[in-house]
Design a protein around this motif. Structure first.
Motif, PDB file in Angstrom:
ATOM      1  N   ARG A  88     -36.392  22.626 -19.144  1.00 25.18           N
ATOM      2  CA  ARG A  88     -35.394  21.577 -19.325  1.00 25.18           C
ATOM      3  C   ARG A  88     -35.708  20.322 -18.508  1.00 25.18           C
ATOM      4  NH1 ARG A  88     -28.767  21.954 -18.573  1.00 25.18           N
ATOM      5  NH2 ARG A  88     -28.346  19.976 -19.622  1.00 25.18           N
ATOM      6  N   HIS A  89     -35.756  20.434 -17.203  1.00 24.71           N
ATOM      7  CA  HIS A  89     -35.980  19.271 -16.329  1.00 24.71           C
ATOM      8  C   HIS A  89     -37.454  19.258 -15.935  1.00 24.71           C
ATOM      9  CE1 HIS A  89     -31.643  19.092 -16.197  1.00 24.71           C
ATOM     10  NE2 HIS A  89     -31.569  20.245 -15.570  1.00 24.71           N
ATOM     11  N   VAL A  90     -38.216  18.322 -16.512  1.00 26.03           N
ATOM     12  CA  VAL A  90     -39.670  18.352 -16.377  1.00 26.03           C
ATOM     13  C   VAL A  90     -40.209  16.982 -15.989  1.00 26.03           C
ATOM     14  CG1 VAL A  90     -41.854  18.817 -17.562  1.00 26.03           C
ATOM     15  CG2 VAL A  90     -39.828  20.172 -18.119  1.00 26.03           C
ATOM     16  N   VAL A  91     -41.172  17.001 -15.067  1.00 22.39           N
ATOM     17  CA  VAL A  91     -41.960  15.818 -14.719  1.00 22.39           C
ATOM     18  C   VAL A  91     -43.431  16.179 -14.896  1.00 22.39           C
ATOM     19  CG1 VAL A  91     -42.619  14.192 -12.904  1.00 22.39           C
ATOM     20  CG2 VAL A  91     -40.258  15.044 -13.019  1.00 22.39           C
ATOM     21  N   VAL A  92     -44.171  15.344 -15.601  1.00 24.82           N
ATOM     22  CA  VAL A  92     -45.624  15.485 -15.691  1.00 24.82           C
ATOM     23  C   VAL A  92     -46.230  14.235 -15.076  1.00 24.82           C
ATOM     24  CG1 VAL A  92     -47.641  15.677 -17.198  1.00 24.82           C
ATOM     25  CG2 VAL A  92     -45.535  16.920 -17.753  1.00 24.82           C
ATOM     26  N   MET A  93     -47.057  14.412 -14.058  1.00 21.73           N
ATOM     27  CA  MET A  93     -47.641  13.232 -13.432  1.00 21.73           C
ATOM     28  C   MET A  93     -49.109  13.482 -13.092  1.00 21.73           C
ATOM     29  SD  MET A  93     -45.701  13.117  -9.749  1.00 21.73           S
ATOM     30  CE  MET A  93     -45.865  14.355  -8.478  1.00 21.73           C
ATOM     31  N   GLY A  94     -49.863  12.389 -13.152  1.00 26.23           N
ATOM     32  CA  GLY A  94     -51.265  12.495 -12.826  1.00 26.23           C
ATOM     33  C   GLY A  94     -52.110  11.474 -13.557  1.00 26.23           C
TER      34      GLY A  94
ATOM     35  N   HIS B 269     -49.790   8.304 -15.000  1.00 27.88           N
ATOM     36  CA  HIS B 269     -48.435   8.370 -15.544  1.00 27.88           C
ATOM     37  C   HIS B 269     -47.537   9.295 -14.726  1.00 27.88           C
ATOM     38  CE1 HIS B 269     -49.903   6.484 -19.260  1.00 27.88           C
ATOM     39  NE2 HIS B 269     -50.936   7.308 -19.173  1.00 27.88           N
ATOM     40  N   ILE B 270     -46.236   8.975 -14.753  1.00 29.07           N
ATOM     41  CA  ILE B 270     -45.187   9.916 -14.370  1.00 29.07           C
ATOM     42  C   ILE B 270     -44.244   9.982 -15.563  1.00 29.07           C
ATOM     43  CG2 ILE B 270     -43.312  10.464 -12.785  1.00 29.07           C
ATOM     44  CD1 ILE B 270     -44.790   9.023 -10.587  1.00 29.07           C
TER      45      ILE B 270
ATOM     46  N   VAL C 225     -42.185   6.577  -8.750  1.00 27.31           N
ATOM     47  CA  VAL C 225     -40.922   6.647  -9.479  1.00 27.31           C
ATOM     48  C   VAL C 225     -39.823   7.080  -8.515  1.00 27.31           C
ATOM     49  CG1 VAL C 225     -39.615   8.035 -11.146  1.00 27.31           C
ATOM     50  CG2 VAL C 225     -41.795   7.058 -11.804  1.00 27.31           C
ATOM     51  N   ASP C 226     -38.705   6.396  -8.590  1.00 28.04           N
ATOM     52  CA  ASP C 226     -37.493   6.842  -7.914  1.00 28.04           C
ATOM     53  C   ASP C 226     -36.652   7.598  -8.941  1.00 28.04           C
ATOM     54  OD1 ASP C 226     -35.754   6.236  -5.276  1.00 28.04           O
ATOM     55  OD2 ASP C 226     -34.446   6.300  -7.034  1.00 28.04           O
ATOM     56  N   LEU C 227     -36.413   8.891  -8.687  1.00 30.02           N
ATOM     57  CA  LEU C 227     -35.844   9.773  -9.703  1.00 30.02           C
ATOM     58  C   LEU C 227     -34.508  10.364  -9.262  1.00 30.02           C
ATOM     59  CD1 LEU C 227     -36.251  11.264 -12.421  1.00 30.02           C
ATOM     60  CD2 LEU C 227     -37.362  13.097 -11.103  1.00 30.02           C
ATOM     61  N   PRO C 228     -33.383   9.831  -9.771  1.00 29.91           N
ATOM     62  CA  PRO C 228     -32.087  10.491  -9.533  1.00 29.91           C
ATOM     63  C   PRO C 228     -32.082  11.853 -10.224  1.00 29.91           C
ATOM     64  CG  PRO C 228     -31.806   8.242 -10.343  1.00 29.91           C
ATOM     65  CD  PRO C 228     -33.250   8.593 -10.535  1.00 29.91           C
ATOM     66  N   LEU C 229     -31.499  12.854  -9.571  1.00 29.05           N
ATOM     67  CA  LEU C 229     -31.464  14.204 -10.131  1.00 29.05           C
ATOM     68  C   LEU C 229     -30.099  14.508 -10.729  1.00 29.05           C
ATOM     69  CD1 LEU C 229     -33.326  16.162  -7.326  1.00 29.05           C
ATOM     70  CD2 LEU C 229     -34.233  15.447  -9.532  1.00 29.05           C
TER      71      LEU C 229
END
Length: 278
Positions: free
Chosen positions: A184-190, A231-232, A258-262
């Motif tokens: 559900r809650h996913v971040v892909v970065m690199g 990318h993030i 990235v500033d990411l509110p949860l």
């Protein structure tokens, strides 16, 4: 799967409950080589195999910047070989930047000459870490899957370095899509080595992670950015408050932040799994 007792355990709690957001950074550090022109690929290529006394000074400067973030994904770090003066760059940057948790994924082992690696630096306690050897035409690409919290509202962060070839990236994005689809809650970065348009063209990956938001943040080459290769990427359950490209830190790639509110449920899942972060 990684035994979490093996993680470096230092430092104090993150005031996550008060802030409610994470500061994320992805950075291909090019093993600490200073690159600011195309001809440096030739004139400084020896640093991919031989040590340079200036490399540690560059790592110190990088550490001062990385220390401003909560979770950092690293690509093209060296795991402690001759060229890096036997310094594990992931471990060194974690110590320099004050991260209590770090993890190194060795992707291409050239013995004493080079230890090509991805890295994770984190202020949060990871609930689980998995390593993935990505398929491709040539071996040596990988992804780190770190989970913060438990249950359906856990936060999943993937740190990946994809292939240069289109065919290799298609295989690797297919592989990642299968893992991401049920989450559900996913971040892909690199360093994904492809542009947002190329990511959108991959139907399965775009379905599993609807690329929200993807902005054309130009990160390569660092001295005159023309391509968005770093990318993030966020699942639709997440929305960035701020996305930006950082200043040049010696590498041929620029860092992306990235500033990411949860979401409240995601924040609660993290807190319940690791109460010390609240």
């Amino acid at each position: 799967m990684v035994d979490m007792t093996a993680m470096n355990q230092g430092a104090g709690p993150l005031p996550l409950r008060e802030r409610g957001h994470l500061r994320l950074l992805t950075f291909n550090l090019q093993v600490g080589i200073q690159t600011s022109a195309y001809h440096h690929y030739f004139t400084r290529s020896w640093q991919h195999f031989l040590p340079n006394p200036q490399r540690v000074k560059r790592l110190d400067i990088m550490g001062d910047v990385l220390g401003q973030f909560d979770v950092v994904g690293l690509q093209e770090a060296d795991g402690g070989s001759f060229r890096s003066s036997r310094i594990n760059q992931v471990e060194y940057l974690a110590a320099k930047a004050g991260f209590p948790h770090h993890f190194q994924q060795l992707n291409r082992n050239l013995g004493r000459i080079a230890q090509h690696s991805n890295g994770l630096l984190s202020r949060l306690v990871p609930s689980k870490i998995e390593e993935h050897r990505l398929p491709g035409m040539l071996p040596g690409r990988g992804a780190i899957h770190v989970r913060f919290g438990n249950g359906p509202d856990a936060l999943h962060i993937f740190i990946a370095h994809l292939a240069l070839s289109h065919r290799g990236r298609v295989l690797q994005l297919n592989y990642l899509s299968e893992i991401i689809e049920p989450l559900r809650h996913v971040v892909v970065m690199g360093d994904l080595n492809c542009t947002p348009d190329q990511l959108h063209a991959h139907e399965r990956f775009s379905t599993s992670l609807p690329l929200h938001p993807v902005k054309p943040l130009l990160s390569y080459p660092s001295w005159q950015p023309r391509r968005a290769l770093d990318h993030i990427l966020l699942s639709q359950t997440l929305e960035a408050a701020e996305v930006r490209v950082m200043d040049h830190l010696f590498s041929d790639h620029l860092p992306i932040a990235v500033d990411l509110p949860l979401p409240a449920a995601c924040l609660l899942a993290i807190e319940q799994a690791a109460p010390s972060v609240s």
